[in-house]
Scaffold this active site. Structure first.
Site, PDB file in Angstrom:
ATOM      1  N   GLU A   1      17.815  35.939  -5.583  1.00 23.66           N
ATOM      2  CA  GLU A   1      17.768  35.989  -7.043  1.00 23.66           C
ATOM      3  C   GLU A   1      19.147  35.911  -7.693  1.00 23.66           C
ATOM      4  OE1 GLU A   1      15.291  39.087  -8.708  1.00 23.66           O
ATOM      5  OE2 GLU A   1      13.978  39.031  -6.957  1.00 23.66           O
TER       6      GLU A   1
ATOM      7  N   ASP B   1      13.694  39.635  -4.213  1.00 25.04           N
ATOM      8  CA  ASP B   1      13.596  41.075  -3.943  1.00 25.04           C
ATOM      9  C   ASP B   1      12.201  41.505  -3.496  1.00 25.04           C
ATOM     10  OD1 ASP B   1      16.145  41.057  -4.823  1.00 25.04           O
ATOM     11  OD2 ASP B   1      15.723  41.941  -6.791  1.00 25.04           O
TER      12      ASP B   1
ATOM     13  N   ASP C   1       9.831  43.502  -4.453  1.00 19.32           N
ATOM     14  CA  ASP C   1       9.062  44.272  -5.429  1.00 19.32           C
ATOM     15  C   ASP C   1       8.151  43.278  -6.146  1.00 19.32           C
ATOM     16  OD1 ASP C   1      10.741  42.926  -7.182  1.00 19.32           O
ATOM     17  OD2 ASP C   1      11.963  44.669  -7.649  1.00 19.32           O
TER      18      ASP C   1
ATOM     19  N   GLU D   1       8.147  41.903  -9.115  1.00 14.88           N
ATOM     20  CA  GLU D   1       8.774  40.774  -9.782  1.00 14.88           C
ATOM     21  C   GLU D   1       9.342  39.798  -8.758  1.00 14.88           C
ATOM     22  OE1 GLU D   1       8.552  40.271 -13.064  1.00 14.88           O
ATOM     23  OE2 GLU D   1       7.506  42.187 -13.307  1.00 14.88           O
TER      24      GLU D   1
ATOM     25  N   TYR E   1      24.620  45.978  -5.758  1.00 14.92           N
ATOM     26  CA  TYR E   1      23.884  45.583  -6.946  1.00 14.92           C
ATOM     27  C   TYR E   1      23.681  46.743  -7.917  1.00 14.92           C
ATOM     28  CZ  TYR E   1      20.715  42.790  -9.629  1.00 14.92           C
ATOM     29  OH  TYR E   1      20.141  42.083 -10.635  1.00 14.92           O
TER      30      TYR E   1
ATOM     31  N   ARG F   1      21.589  46.951 -10.648  1.00 14.57           N
ATOM     32  CA  ARG F   1      20.276  47.223 -11.256  1.00 14.57           C
ATOM     33  C   ARG F   1      19.323  47.709 -10.170  1.00 14.57           C
ATOM     34  NH1 ARG F   1      22.015  42.963 -15.041  1.00 14.57           N
ATOM     35  NH2 ARG F   1      21.740  41.358 -13.488  1.00 14.57           N
TER      36      ARG F   1
ATOM     37  N   HIS G   1      16.497  47.656  -3.741  1.00 11.03           N
ATOM     38  CA  HIS G   1      17.915  47.566  -3.386  1.00 11.03           C
ATOM     39  C   HIS G   1      18.410  48.911  -2.867  1.00 11.03           C
ATOM     40  CE1 HIS G   1      17.157  44.730  -6.718  1.00 11.03           C
ATOM     41  NE2 HIS G   1      17.845  43.905  -5.953  1.00 11.03           N
TER      42      HIS G   1
END
Length: 780
Positions: A9, A82, A84, A86, A283, A285, A328
């Site tokens: 991403e 990632d 998850d 999304e 990362y 976020r 993450h």
DNA sequence: CAGTGAGCGAGCTTCCGCTTGACTT
């Protein structure tokens, strides 16, 4: 040509991973989502099982084209977004958009960007998890349905361009309700008693647990103590310890950076992004508090070499927030041996905070010895208590101490102090005893960071949206971040010293706020409207409830279209019903009757904001009649303004005198009080009360302003006095009437500008398309 | 920005979550 294309991403991640994988892999980034629902109303076909219409937004076209080309040339495409909801959806969108084939596509996931984690992921590929994708579709569709059906209701019933949504509307509600709690709060006063024993270095403070609401009782206590004996009745020593906090998540980083560095939530994210791109931190976020195995080892090594063995303590933290998806690692330095980094000041400070917090999270606890001394009073049955604390081992405190939300540090006085050596039965010398009137405090207003904390606790919003949400509710005018001045408050202090009790009155400033979030009137009106008509959506548990259902979809236990169908039917009926039956929301409130005119005084929200009206609305049978209007000032609210304050507003604008044959008018504008004279404006300094401006003061201010303007003036033109070349903060510019024009770089000496040139530049400037205004172009 | 608040109607606005740049008065 590389045989493998791996897509993640984030481009910074891609760069790191490419280094781990070698020549056979090309690693690229999708830059987040590559597709979204179309903007138009037909994005979701409700009659057709909520079928969605997706498009690749303009700014993603190039990336998608490049990925498409690379995918075609590769033998195998690895979708590594990632792990998850999304991320899974991003993989599916990529699969669909890039026309990938099942046989040559693999889906892999990892939670940390370390070589072993990546290699393990490649050894364990899987297929796209469509249950998880469906859960994301449900999330996306629900948010669109809620946002794009509720917002238009507000346009009809409150004001155009407003917005509502699952996340932002609850954020506003939190702020509105807190403000009302504060307004409702009745402060209670009570006398707190504190005694100082001994002199100089040997002195210490002891307090009485009881508080007295009546001055007489406090005074009686002090008088009773005049001739009393004070003895150490008991001494107790207990060990105590304190443990470090978990390494940062997005939310805790935002909170600490706000408290310790004074950064706004968006500033923190901007600086963290830079640190991340420079490879200094992982990362930023994330909702995870986990550190990778490699990180744990590196931290251990660093702690042992810098502080020694006994400072290290291996620790694992568990996430506290219910909605955490933990795709993450926690936020940590990439290299623990870098105690500082190169960069600007803000980057250095934020890095240091992240480094300390991560290192401290793997350090041993701090150990204290806490001593409690109870002191008897010969004339009273109550006891005074003194607390002392001695640090025996600093542990993690060597590097880091988490701050807490409570800004009031007066309560901690004495708690951390050291007590002199005392023995049981020891007689003490009273130096001074104070009974100070203290007031109970209302709940604290939210800061940006404490609002993020609250949202996270409620499971509302995600690490990537906290900062944008905070901006949205401010941009919509629902909430303002402001400084407000406090009020002077008197409080009483009784002092017992040298065997006599004296009384005095002191004043303190209370209620002053800096950088706190206040609801605006429009925010309050919109909130009340939503609470009244859409209680379910703005319920604090709405997100938690739907999240549970998303989880069931993700586990394949429920059909996403069924879930959305069950939600949409009653919701849409509410929307219809509200459009048909609800009154327009204006927040109107009657304040009372005008003492002289006998007319009704009311407040409400109008097209230009909140205002006061004296008199009834104009009616057909009396066309000459017009009510009086006045705008509210910043800091005033239709909810709390009193009749007296409202009537004050009509004292301005006021003509305070004449100068050069033209009137000077004092008024209050959006940026505060000002004097207008001959179409020129001067802001009024804070010290001058706009109601008491004298003619002399006004003249002085106007002449001063003229002098200052003259200093800025570089060139004037005979052709038109409203056209000038001025020296501004960012260099010279042209003032063309009310229009300010930047001088292009190729003009090095602004003195050479002619009137014609200025006119041409102003013309070109007004025709140039302004950013983000397509309508501007369309209208013309 | 600069003392307004009628009513009509065209044409606009708006969500949340993933990502970075391109913007700077």
């Amino acid at each position: 040509m590389a045989k493998n294309l791996l897509i993640v991403e984030s481009p910074a991640k891609a760069k790191t991973i490419e280094g781990y994988l070698g020549k056979d892999f090309t690693v690229k980034s999708s830059y987040g989502h590559i597709r979204d629902l179309v903007k138009s109303e037909d994005a979701i076909d409700i009659a057709n099982n909520f079928e969605q219409k997706y498009e690749v937004p303009a700014d993603k076209k190039q990336i998608v084209a490049e990925l498409k080309k690379l995918a075609k040339e590769a033998d195998m495409v690895w979708l590594a977004s990632d792990e998850d909801r999304e991320g899974e959806a991003i993989s599916w969108h990529l699969f669909d958009t890039l026309n990938l084939k099942d046989a040559t596509t693999k889906r892999i996931v990892f939670h940390e960007i370390t070589k072993p984690a990546i290699m393990a992921a490649i050894d364990n590929p899987r297929k796209i998890d469509y249950n998880l994708v469906n859960a994301q579709q449900a999330r996306r569709v629900l948010d669109r349905l809620v946002g794009f059906e509720l917002s238009p209701v507000l346009w009809k019933k409150v004001k155009p361009s407003l917005s509502a949504g699952r996340v932002q509307s609850v954020a506003v509600r939190i702020i509105v309700e807190r403000e009302r709690e504060i307004n409702k709060f009745k402060s209670e006063a009570a006398f707190k008693i504190a005694a100082i024993f001994g002199k100089g270095k040997q002195s210490f403070k002891a307090e009485l647990a009881e508080r007295y609401s009546q001055q007489e009782d406090a005074e009686k206590f002090l008088t009773d103590c005049i001739d009393a004996d004070f003895d150490v009745k008991s001494l107790e020593t207990k060990p105590a310890k304190r443990s470090p906090a978990a390494p940062f998540t997005t939310s805790t980083l935002q909170q600490e950076a706000s408290r310790k560095l004074g950064y706004s939530v968006s500033r923190t994210m901007q600086v963290a992004q830079k640190l991340y791109e420079a490879g200094h931190i992982t990362y930023m976020r994330t909702d995870s508090v986990n550190l990778s195995e490699t990180a744990l080892q590196a931290a251990e090594q660093q702690i042992i070499s810098a502080y020694g063995d006994k400072y290290h303590q291996h620790r694992k933290y568990k996430t506290k927030s219910a909605g955490a998806q933990e795709a993450h690692e926690a936020i940590r330095p990439t290299y623990f041996n870098n105690h500082t980094i190169d960069g600007d000041n803000s980057e250095k400070r934020l890095y240091e905070l992240i480094w300390k917090r991560a290192i401290a999270s793997q350090m041993s606890e701090a150990q204290f010895e806490k001593t409690t001394a109870k002191i008897s009073i010969s004339t009273r049955k109550e006891e005074l208590v003194a607390n002392g604390e001695v640090m025996k081992f600093d542990g993690f405190l060597k590097v880091y101490l988490e701050s807490d939300d409570d800004e009031d540090d007066t309560q901690q006085d004495g708690d951390n102090a050291m007590l002199p050596p005392l023995t049981k039965g020891q007689r003490l010398e009273l130096e001074e005893m104070l009974a100070t009137e203290r007031f109970s405090r209302p709940p604290a207003r939210y800061t940006e960071a404490s609002l993020v904390k609250k949202l996270e606790e409620l499971g509302i919003g995600r690490p990537s949206t906290y900062a944008p949400t905070i901006s949205t509710i401010q941009n919509r005018g629902y909430v303002v971040k402001e400084e407000r001045e406090g009020k002077q408050r008197k409080f009483r202090v009784l002092t017992l010293k040298n065997k006599s009790v004296s009384k005095e009155e002191r004043t303190e400033n209370t209620g002053a706020e800096r950088g706190k979030l206040f609801p605006t009137d429009i925010g309050a009106v919109v909130n009340d409207f939503l609470v009244q008509h859409f209680k379910g959506i703005v319920d604090f548990n709405f997100t938690a409830k739907v999240e549970k259902q998303f989880d069931e979809i993700a586990q394949g236990l429920e059909e996403w279209t069924t879930m959305i169908g069950n939600f949409y039917k009653p919701f849409h009926a509410d929307v219809q019903n509200t459009i048909e039956t609800a009154d327009k929301a204006t927040g109107v409130r009657d304040l009372g009757i005008h003492p002289e005119k006998g007319e009704k005084v009311s407040v409400r929200i109008g097209r230009y904001g909140p205002f006061v009206q004296v008199g009834e609305n104009a009616s057909d049978d009396n066309k000459d009649y017009k009510p009086l209007y006045a705008s509210l000032r910043t800091g005033q609210s239709i909810e709390t303004i009193t009749l007296e304050e409202a009537l004050e507003l009509f004292k301005l604008p006021k003509v305070v005198g004449e100068y050069e044959g033209k009137p000077m008018k004092v008024a209050i504008g959006r940026f505060g009080p000002y004097i207008s004279h001959n179409s020129a404006f001067v802001s009024l300094p804070k010290e001058i009360d706009p109601l008491d401006v004298t003619e002399e003061q006004a003249i002085e201010l106007i002449t001063e302003k003229r002098k200052k303007d003259a200093e800025k003036l570089i060139k004037a033109f005979d052709e038109d006095p409203t056209v000038k070349v001025l020296n501004g903060r960012w260099g010279p510019y042209i003032e063309f009437g009310k229009q300010n024009v930047k001088i292009p770089k190729d003009i090095t000496d602004p003195l050479t500008l002619t009137f014609e040139q200025c006119k041409a530049l102003a013309d070109a400037d007004s025709k140039a398309p302004k950013k983000g205004s397509k309508k501007f172009a369309k209208k013309k």
